[in-house]
Structures are given as C-alpha cells and as structure tokens.
Scaffold this motif. Structure first.
Motif, PDB file in Angstrom:
ATOM      1  N   LYS A  81      29.687  85.553  10.057  1.00 50.19           N
ATOM      2  CA  LYS A  81      28.603  84.824  10.187  1.00 50.19           C
ATOM      3  C   LYS A  81      28.484  83.546   9.291  1.00 50.19           C
ATOM      4  N   THR A  82      28.666  82.254  10.171  1.00 47.05           N
ATOM      5  CA  THR A  82      28.868  81.043   9.356  1.00 47.05           C
ATOM      6  C   THR A  82      27.668  79.911   9.633  1.00 47.05           C
ATOM      7  N   GLY A  83      26.591  80.440  10.281  1.00 45.76           N
ATOM      8  CA  GLY A  83      25.392  79.670  10.499  1.00 45.76           C
ATOM      9  C   GLY A  83      24.837  79.195   9.301  1.00 45.76           C
ATOM     10  N   ALA A  84      23.561  78.374   9.599  1.00 47.45           N
ATOM     11  CA  ALA A  84      22.966  77.832   8.526  1.00 47.45           C
ATOM     12  C   ALA A  84      22.636  78.650   7.544  1.00 47.45           C
ATOM     13  N   GLY A  85      22.632  78.691   6.156  1.00 45.99           N
ATOM     14  CA  GLY A  85      22.164  79.400   5.166  1.00 45.99           C
ATOM     15  C   GLY A  85      23.066  80.580   4.965  1.00 45.99           C
ATOM     16  N   THR A  86      24.103  80.810   5.692  1.00 47.78           N
ATOM     17  CA  THR A  86      25.161  81.783   5.194  1.00 47.78           C
ATOM     18  C   THR A  86      26.105  81.571   3.942  1.00 47.78           C
ATOM     19  N   PRO A  87      26.530  82.635   3.078  1.00 46.33           N
ATOM     20  CA  PRO A  87      27.322  81.853   2.368  1.00 46.33           C
ATOM     21  C   PRO A  87      28.525  80.903   2.633  1.00 46.33           C
ATOM     22  N   PHE A  88      29.295  81.333   3.926  1.00 46.54           N
ATOM     23  CA  PHE A  88      30.120  80.328   4.412  1.00 46.54           C
ATOM     24  C   PHE A  88      29.648  79.005   4.455  1.00 46.54           C
ATOM     25  N   GLU A  89      28.487  78.840   5.178  1.00 48.52           N
ATOM     26  CA  GLU A  89      28.018  77.395   5.253  1.00 48.52           C
ATOM     27  C   GLU A  89      27.534  76.734   4.234  1.00 48.52           C
TER      28      GLU A  89
END
Length: 202
Positions: A81-89
C-alpha cells in the motif's frame, strides 16, 4: 569484489564512490546514521518494520533512493500500500500507481530506450525532477525533515547488471548522489570500501 560488480554496485565502483552492503539487521542496529545515502536496489518487498527506520533516517538528513520494482510488494507478497497517508507515501511523497514492462509502450531516458520494468509514479508531495520522453515522471524527490527520498521509475539496478550500460550508470549516479560528491577520485582503478569498527579501509 567481482561478484559485487553488478547493478548499482557496478556504477558506484566505476564512479569511485565508496559503498558497502547494508542489511535490515544493520538498520535495526542504528547503523544507517553512518551513511549519507541509502540505495535500495530493486528492493521489491519492504517489511513494515523498516518504514519507521527509513523515515527517521531521511528526517535526520539522509538521502534514500529506491528504484523499480522497489516497494511493489510487502513482506507477505501482497501489493504494498503506497497511497496517501501510508508509511511509503509519507517518506517518498508519492505513490506507485502501476508497474509495467517497457515493451508495449517503450519509455526512454533521453534517447536511451528502457528494456525492463518501470513505475508509474503519482507524486503527492514530491517534486518531479525528470520525466521520460512520454511525459511520465522518471525521477521524483521528496524533502522530508533534513533529508530527501528519491524514486527512480526505471529498474536501474537490473539495467546495469552487465558492463556497457554507461548511459544508465551516469543517470543513476547523478540522481543517487544529488549534490553530494565522492571523497576521492582515481581514474581507471577499482576502489571499494571495507568497514571495521574503528576504521574505514579503501
């Protein structure tokens, strides 16, 4: 280090940039602080427990670089999961919208046609540094705290697995280092780094 002379390792050696392999266990022990740049070469799966460590590293001034297909899966083999608010994002200021192979729609860096995977990056807070000839972002950079997090949309590490990839080597080194410079230069010599607790050997 003949076996290490592939991918980003090849490019770093050829550019006289000292480097060493870093493992997740090294990061958990707090060793990231000794590096100005952390490069995640084709790091297809990222464990959740690494995100807080990587975020802290960037916030404290580090430069984190990820190339395709990095961050496509999580530790269970599911799409990360890379969407808004994820650790990745939060770290990269962008999400990964899609991953494709550059054969149906060929992507190019200048006149260099890619022969591998590439990301479709959806910047949220990151700045687009460079684009493929198609207009899609090829490099994004997100300033977070004192540091930066970079996504290279090309599968740079895979593209440099064999000698003779000077174009992609130069491109990758340029975006890996940013404004940083190597502490030495020695043309036509292979130089690498071996670290010990109390000294660095070149």
């Amino acid at each position: 280090p003949v076996r290490a002379r592939i991918g980003i390792s090849r490019a770093l050696i050829n550019a006289n940039i000292p480097w060493e392999h870093v493992t997740p266990n090294d990061l958990k022990k707090g060793l990231s602080k000794r590096y100005k740049v952390l490069y995640m070469p084709a790091q297809s799966a990222i464990n959740d427990e690494l995100f807080p460590i990587l975020e802290q590293y960037v916030r404290e001034g580090g430069r984190l670089v990820l190339d395709a297909p990095g961050g496509w899966w999580d530790q269970q083999g599911r799409i990360l999961k890379t969407g808004a608010g994820t650790p990745f994002e939060k770290i990269f200021g962008a999400s990964i919208a899609d991953m494709q192979y550059s054969n149906n729609v060929v992507q190019k860096i200048d006149e260099h046609a890619l022969d591998g995977f590439y990301f479709k990056i959806n910047p949220t807070k990151a700045k687009i540094i460079e684009r493929f000839q198609s207009g899609l972002p090829s490099v994004t950079e997100h300033k977070l705290g004192k540091g930066t997090a970079v996504i290279l949309a090309a599968d740079a590490s895979h593209a440099m697995r064999k000698p003779g990839s000077q174009k992609i080597e130069n491109w990758t080194i340029n975006h890996t280092m940013g404004a940083l410079t190597s502490p030495y230069s020695c043309d036509d010599a292979v130089v690498y780094r071996l670290a010990a607790p109390d000294a660095d050997h070149y």
